[in-house]
Design a protein around this motif. Structure first.
Motif, PDB file in Angstrom:
ATOM      1  N   LEU A  82     -22.034  18.545   2.372  1.00  0.00           N
ATOM      2  CA  LEU A  82     -21.501  18.932   3.678  1.00  0.00           C
ATOM      3  C   LEU A  82     -20.760  17.793   4.367  1.00  0.00           C
ATOM      4  N   ALA A  83     -20.961  16.562   3.919  1.00  0.00           N
ATOM      5  CA  ALA A  83     -20.285  15.409   4.523  1.00  0.00           C
ATOM      6  C   ALA A  83     -18.948  15.132   3.859  1.00  0.00           C
ATOM      7  N   TYR A  84     -18.549  15.928   2.903  1.00  0.00           N
ATOM      8  CA  TYR A  84     -17.324  15.684   2.140  1.00  0.00           C
ATOM      9  C   TYR A  84     -16.080  15.661   3.038  1.00  0.00           C
ATOM     10  N   GLY A  85     -15.978  16.585   3.982  1.00  0.00           N
ATOM     11  CA  GLY A  85     -14.826  16.627   4.888  1.00  0.00           C
ATOM     12  C   GLY A  85     -14.745  15.381   5.745  1.00  0.00           C
ATOM     13  N   ASP A  86     -15.888  14.923   6.236  1.00  0.00           N
ATOM     14  CA  ASP A  86     -15.921  13.713   7.045  1.00  0.00           C
ATOM     15  C   ASP A  86     -15.534  12.498   6.201  1.00  0.00           C
ATOM     16  N   ILE A  87     -15.971  12.467   4.969  1.00  0.00           N
ATOM     17  CA  ILE A  87     -15.630  11.357   4.077  1.00  0.00           C
ATOM     18  C   ILE A  87     -14.126  11.344   3.811  1.00  0.00           C
ATOM     19  N   GLU A  88     -13.524  12.510   3.619  1.00  0.00           N
ATOM     20  CA  GLU A  88     -12.069  12.580   3.421  1.00  0.00           C
ATOM     21  C   GLU A  88     -11.319  12.109   4.661  1.00  0.00           C
ATOM     22  N   ARG A  89     -11.808  12.469   5.837  1.00  0.00           N
ATOM     23  CA  ARG A  89     -11.169  12.030   7.081  1.00  0.00           C
ATOM     24  C   ARG A  89     -11.261  10.514   7.208  1.00  0.00           C
ATOM     25  N   GLN A  90     -12.424   9.953   6.916  1.00  0.00           N
ATOM     26  CA  GLN A  90     -12.592   8.504   6.971  1.00  0.00           C
ATOM     27  C   GLN A  90     -11.683   7.808   5.957  1.00  0.00           C
ATOM     28  N   LEU A  91     -11.529   8.406   4.788  1.00  0.00           N
ATOM     29  CA  LEU A  91     -10.656   7.840   3.768  1.00  0.00           C
ATOM     30  C   LEU A  91      -9.208   7.803   4.251  1.00  0.00           C
ATOM     31  N   THR A  92      -8.768   8.866   4.904  1.00  0.00           N
ATOM     32  CA  THR A  92      -7.401   8.913   5.432  1.00  0.00           C
ATOM     33  C   THR A  92      -7.192   7.825   6.479  1.00  0.00           C
ATOM     34  N   VAL A  93      -8.166   7.663   7.361  1.00  0.00           N
ATOM     35  CA  VAL A  93      -8.063   6.629   8.398  1.00  0.00           C
ATOM     36  C   VAL A  93      -8.012   5.244   7.757  1.00  0.00           C
ATOM     37  N   LYS A  94      -8.861   5.003   6.786  1.00  0.00           N
ATOM     38  CA  LYS A  94      -8.897   3.695   6.116  1.00  0.00           C
ATOM     39  C   LYS A  94      -7.614   3.430   5.338  1.00  0.00           C
ATOM     40  N   GLN A  95      -7.014   4.486   4.758  1.00  0.00           N
ATOM     41  CA  GLN A  95      -5.753   4.304   4.043  1.00  0.00           C
ATOM     42  C   GLN A  95      -4.636   3.933   5.008  1.00  0.00           C
ATOM     43  N   ARG A  96      -4.638   4.525   6.208  1.00  0.00           N
ATOM     44  CA  ARG A  96      -3.647   4.154   7.226  1.00  0.00           C
ATOM     45  C   ARG A  96      -3.833   2.704   7.654  1.00  0.00           C
ATOM     46  N   GLU A  97      -5.103   2.307   7.865  1.00  0.00           N
ATOM     47  CA  GLU A  97      -5.386   0.923   8.241  1.00  0.00           C
ATOM     48  C   GLU A  97      -4.928  -0.037   7.146  1.00  0.00           C
ATOM     49  N   LEU A  98      -5.169   0.325   5.899  1.00  0.00           N
ATOM     50  CA  LEU A  98      -4.749  -0.518   4.786  1.00  0.00           C
ATOM     51  C   LEU A  98      -3.234  -0.648   4.734  1.00  0.00           C
ATOM     52  N   ALA A  99      -2.523   0.442   4.954  1.00  0.00           N
ATOM     53  CA  ALA A  99      -1.053   0.395   4.952  1.00  0.00           C
ATOM     54  C   ALA A  99      -0.554  -0.520   6.070  1.00  0.00           C
ATOM     55  N   MET A 100      -1.184  -0.434   7.256  1.00  0.00           N
ATOM     56  CA  MET A 100      -0.791  -1.284   8.373  1.00  0.00           C
ATOM     57  C   MET A 100      -1.071  -2.757   8.049  1.00  0.00           C
ATOM     58  N   LEU A 101      -2.236  -3.039   7.451  1.00  0.00           N
ATOM     59  CA  LEU A 101      -2.571  -4.413   7.093  1.00  0.00           C
ATOM     60  C   LEU A 101      -1.654  -4.949   6.003  1.00  0.00           C
ATOM     61  N   ASP A 102      -1.278  -4.100   5.057  1.00  0.00           N
ATOM     62  CA  ASP A 102      -0.337  -4.522   4.019  1.00  0.00           C
ATOM     63  C   ASP A 102       1.020  -4.874   4.628  1.00  0.00           C
ATOM     64  N   LYS A 103       1.461  -4.074   5.606  1.00  0.00           N
ATOM     65  CA  LYS A 103       2.730  -4.352   6.272  1.00  0.00           C
ATOM     66  C   LYS A 103       2.649  -5.674   7.031  1.00  0.00           C
ATOM     67  N   ASN A 104       1.546  -5.880   7.768  1.00  0.00           N
ATOM     68  CA  ASN A 104       1.366  -7.134   8.500  1.00  0.00           C
ATOM     69  C   ASN A 104       1.331  -8.321   7.544  1.00  0.00           C
ATOM     70  N   ARG A 105       0.676  -8.152   6.418  1.00  0.00           N
ATOM     71  CA  ARG A 105       0.596  -9.221   5.425  1.00  0.00           C
ATOM     72  C   ARG A 105       1.986  -9.548   4.879  1.00  0.00           C
ATOM     73  N   ALA A 106       2.772  -8.521   4.603  1.00  0.00           N
ATOM     74  CA  ALA A 106       4.131  -8.741   4.099  1.00  0.00           C
ATOM     75  C   ALA A 106       4.985  -9.457   5.148  1.00  0.00           C
ATOM     76  N   ASP A 107       4.827  -9.087   6.429  1.00  0.00           N
ATOM     77  CA  ASP A 107       5.569  -9.758   7.500  1.00  0.00           C
ATOM     78  C   ASP A 107       5.187 -11.233   7.590  1.00  0.00           C
ATOM     79  N   LEU A 108       3.876 -11.501   7.518  1.00  0.00           N
ATOM     80  CA  LEU A 108       3.418 -12.891   7.574  1.00  0.00           C
ATOM     81  C   LEU A 108       3.893 -13.684   6.356  1.00  0.00           C
ATOM     82  N   LYS A 109       3.875 -13.043   5.200  1.00  0.00           N
ATOM     83  CA  LYS A 109       4.348 -13.711   3.987  1.00  0.00           C
ATOM     84  C   LYS A 109       5.823 -14.065   4.115  1.00  0.00           C
ATOM     85  N   ASN A 110       6.585 -13.165   4.723  1.00  0.00           N
ATOM     86  CA  ASN A 110       8.010 -13.424   4.942  1.00  0.00           C
ATOM     87  C   ASN A 110       8.206 -14.598   5.897  1.00  0.00           C
TER      88      ASN A 110
END
Length: 105
Positions: free
Chosen positions: A40-68
């Motif tokens: 029954l927690a599967y939907g909540d886990i998918e929602r958390q995964l989506t949020v974490k993937q967005r956070e990861l994309a934002m951190l990857d972008k910030n990392r690329a900016d800092l690397k530049n």
């Protein structure tokens, strides 16, 4: 009467192990369905995964900016605009209404 007691005790002794196994099975079954990682927690886990993937994309972008920015400050071939920007900022002569206009080469 003594025979009834011994029969009752025998029945109870024989029923203890299956009853304990049934209780343990119900506990783990309920945990598998209703637990924090259950079905029954599967939907909540998918929602958390989506949020974490967005956070990861934002951190990857910030990392690329800092690397530049770090690459622009390499002492062997520093970008003059970046050096000027940091020098003005560190000397305290940059105002909050200053505007940086990037020039294309």
């Amino acid at each position: 009467m003594a025979k009834k007691r011994s029969t009752l005790r025998t029945i109870l002794r024989r029923a203890i192990a299956p009853a304990a196994l049934l209780i343990v099975g119900v506990f783990f079954g309920g945990y598998a369905i209703f637990g924090p990682n259950g079905a029954l927690a599967y939907g909540d886990i998918e929602r958390q995964l989506t949020v974490k993937q967005r956070e990861l994309a934002m951190l990857d972008k910030n990392r690329a900016d800092l690397k530049n920015r770090v690459a622009l400050l390499d002492p062997r071939h520093a970008d003059p605009d970046m050096v000027e920007e940091l020098a003005l900022k560190n000397l305290g002569v940059v105002h909050k209404d200053d505007m940086i206009v990037p020039l294309t080469k």
